[in-house]
Motif scaffolding. Structure first.
Motif, PDB file in Angstrom:
ATOM      1  N   ALA A 296       0.841  -1.198   0.000  1.00  0.00           N
ATOM      2  CA  ALA A 296       0.000   0.000   0.000  1.00  0.00           C
ATOM      3  C   ALA A 296       0.877   1.250   0.000  1.00  0.00           C
ATOM      4  O   ALA A 296       0.625   2.196  -0.750  1.00  0.00           O
ATOM      5  CB  ALA A 296      -0.946  -0.001   1.203  1.00  0.00           C
ATOM      6  N   ASP A 297       1.922   1.220   0.794  1.00  0.00           N
ATOM      7  CA  ASP A 297       2.847   2.351   0.819  1.00  0.00           C
ATOM      8  C   ASP A 297       3.581   2.473  -0.517  1.00  0.00           C
ATOM      9  O   ASP A 297       3.732   3.564  -1.053  1.00  0.00           O
ATOM     10  CB  ASP A 297       3.846   2.171   1.968  1.00  0.00           C
TER      11      ASP A 297
ATOM     12  N   VAL B 143       6.255   4.683 -12.521  1.00  0.00           N
ATOM     13  CA  VAL B 143       6.420   5.917 -11.756  1.00  0.00           C
ATOM     14  C   VAL B 143       6.995   7.041 -12.600  1.00  0.00           C
ATOM     15  O   VAL B 143       7.085   8.175 -12.136  1.00  0.00           O
ATOM     16  CB  VAL B 143       7.309   5.679 -10.508  1.00  0.00           C
TER      17      VAL B 143
ATOM     18  N   LEU C 272       2.626   1.591  -3.495  1.00  0.00           N
ATOM     19  CA  LEU C 272       1.746   2.008  -4.586  1.00  0.00           C
ATOM     20  C   LEU C 272       0.985   3.300  -4.307  1.00  0.00           C
ATOM     21  O   LEU C 272       0.358   3.848  -5.211  1.00  0.00           O
ATOM     22  CB  LEU C 272       0.727   0.899  -4.887  1.00  0.00           C
ATOM     23  N   GLY C 273       1.001   3.755  -3.075  1.00  0.00           N
ATOM     24  CA  GLY C 273       0.167   4.899  -2.714  1.00  0.00           C
ATOM     25  C   GLY C 273      -1.297   4.499  -2.614  1.00  0.00           C
ATOM     26  O   GLY C 273      -2.190   5.313  -2.848  1.00  0.00           O
ATOM     27  N   TRP C 274      -1.553   3.225  -2.304  1.00  0.00           N
ATOM     28  CA  TRP C 274      -2.911   2.703  -2.181  1.00  0.00           C
ATOM     29  C   TRP C 274      -3.313   2.660  -0.722  1.00  0.00           C
ATOM     30  O   TRP C 274      -2.584   3.117   0.149  1.00  0.00           O
ATOM     31  CB  TRP C 274      -2.990   1.309  -2.791  1.00  0.00           C
ATOM     32  N   ARG C 275      -4.473   2.080  -0.450  1.00  0.00           N
ATOM     33  CA  ARG C 275      -5.003   1.972   0.913  1.00  0.00           C
ATOM     34  C   ARG C 275      -5.237   0.509   1.277  1.00  0.00           C
ATOM     35  O   ARG C 275      -5.746  -0.258   0.462  1.00  0.00           O
ATOM     36  CB  ARG C 275      -6.314   2.725   1.025  1.00  0.00           C
TER      37      ARG C 275
ATOM     38  N   VAL D 146      12.161   6.200  -6.143  1.00  0.00           N
ATOM     39  CA  VAL D 146      11.182   5.219  -5.655  1.00  0.00           C
ATOM     40  C   VAL D 146      11.896   3.943  -5.224  1.00  0.00           C
ATOM     41  O   VAL D 146      11.604   3.387  -4.162  1.00  0.00           O
ATOM     42  CB  VAL D 146      10.101   4.936  -6.724  1.00  0.00           C
TER      43      VAL D 146
ATOM     44  N   LYS E 271      13.489   4.564  -1.893  1.00  0.00           N
ATOM     45  CA  LYS E 271      12.472   4.550  -0.830  1.00  0.00           C
ATOM     46  C   LYS E 271      12.087   3.117  -0.474  1.00  0.00           C
ATOM     47  O   LYS E 271      11.999   2.757   0.698  1.00  0.00           O
ATOM     48  CB  LYS E 271      11.239   5.328  -1.286  1.00  0.00           C
TER      49      LYS E 271
ATOM     50  N   ASN F 114      11.521   9.367 -11.817  1.00  0.00           N
ATOM     51  CA  ASN F 114      11.260   8.973 -10.423  1.00  0.00           C
ATOM     52  C   ASN F 114      11.749   7.577 -10.071  1.00  0.00           C
ATOM     53  O   ASN F 114      11.659   7.178  -8.909  1.00  0.00           O
ATOM     54  CB  ASN F 114       9.764   9.060 -10.141  1.00  0.00           C
TER      55      ASN F 114
ATOM     56  N   HIS G 142      -6.794   0.691  -4.889  1.00  0.00           N
ATOM     57  CA  HIS G 142      -6.477   2.042  -5.364  1.00  0.00           C
ATOM     58  C   HIS G 142      -7.363   3.036  -4.618  1.00  0.00           C
ATOM     59  O   HIS G 142      -8.535   2.752  -4.351  1.00  0.00           O
ATOM     60  CB  HIS G 142      -6.738   2.105  -6.873  1.00  0.00           C
ATOM     61  N   PRO G 143      -6.848   4.223  -4.290  1.00  0.00           N
ATOM     62  CA  PRO G 143      -7.673   5.203  -3.573  1.00  0.00           C
ATOM     63  C   PRO G 143      -8.936   5.625  -4.323  1.00  0.00           C
ATOM     64  O   PRO G 143      -9.907   6.041  -3.704  1.00  0.00           O
ATOM     65  CB  PRO G 143      -6.750   6.405  -3.372  1.00  0.00           C
TER      66      PRO G 143
END
Length: 143
Positions: free
Chosen positions: A22-23, A99, A25-28, A107, A110, A103, A68-69
Motif C-alpha cells: 500500500a505504501d 512511476v 503504490l500509494g494505495w489503501r 522510488v 524509498k 522517479n 487504489h484510492p
C-alpha cells in the motif's frame, strides 16, 4: 462476457506485506470490520485462531487486501493471502509499477529503505526499469 479479477500474492505475513505494498503504490489497506469478525466467532463460523491483531485491531489472520484510492473502477484489488511456505522460485507473474523515468531511482531508494532488494536493471530501447523484490522476495519492476 468480460470478468472482474483481483491479483493475489502469497505471503507468510499478509498484513505486514499489505502495508508495504500500500505504501509502495500509494494505495489503501482495506479496513476489516472487527465487530463483524467477532460476530462470526460468536456464531461459530470462525474461531479466535482465525484472527490476529495488527496495528491494535483484530483482523482475519489469513489475508489482507489493498485497493487504489479511487476504488475498484480504477484498478483491481490486490489480496495478500497467507501460505505456510516461503517463496522459493522466481515469480511467473509480477507487477510493473510505472512511476516515470525521472522517479525510478528515488522510488527504488524509498522501497529498499523499507525492505526491498534490488535484483537487476533492465533496458529495452529508450525504456528502462529496475527489478526489485518486496520484503518476502516477490518480484516487481519499477519503470
Amino acid at each position: 462476457m468480460a470478468y472482474d479479477f483481483q491479483v493475489v500474492i502469497d505471503t507468510n505475513d499478509p498484513h505486514t506485506l499489505a502495508d508495504w505494498w500500500a505504501d509502495a503504490l500509494g494505495w489503501r489497506v482495506e479496513p476489516q470490520d472487527e465487530s463483524f469478525i467477532r460476530a462470526m466467532i460468536e456464531k461459530g463460523y470462525a474461531t479466535d485462531d482465525d484472527t490476529t491483531t495488527h496495528r491494535g485491531a483484530v483482523v482475519w489472520k489469513a489475508g489482507a487486501a489493498i485497493r487504489h484510492p479511487d476504488g475498484l473502477e480504477r484498478a483491481p484489488r490486490v489480496l495478500f493471502q497467507q501460505v505456510p511456505e516461503p517463496k522459493t522460485i522466481k515469480n511467473r507473474v509480477h507487477l510493473d509499477i510505472r512511476v516515470g523515468a525521472d522517479n525510478i531511482e528515488s522510488v527504488v531508494e524509498k522501497l529498499t529503505a523499507k525492505g526491498a532488494t534490488v535484483l537487476h536493471r533492465g533496458r529495452q530501447g529508450p525504456n528502462w526499469w529496475i527489478t526489485i523484490a518486496d520484503p518476502e522476495g516477490n518480484e516487481l519492476c519499477i519503470s
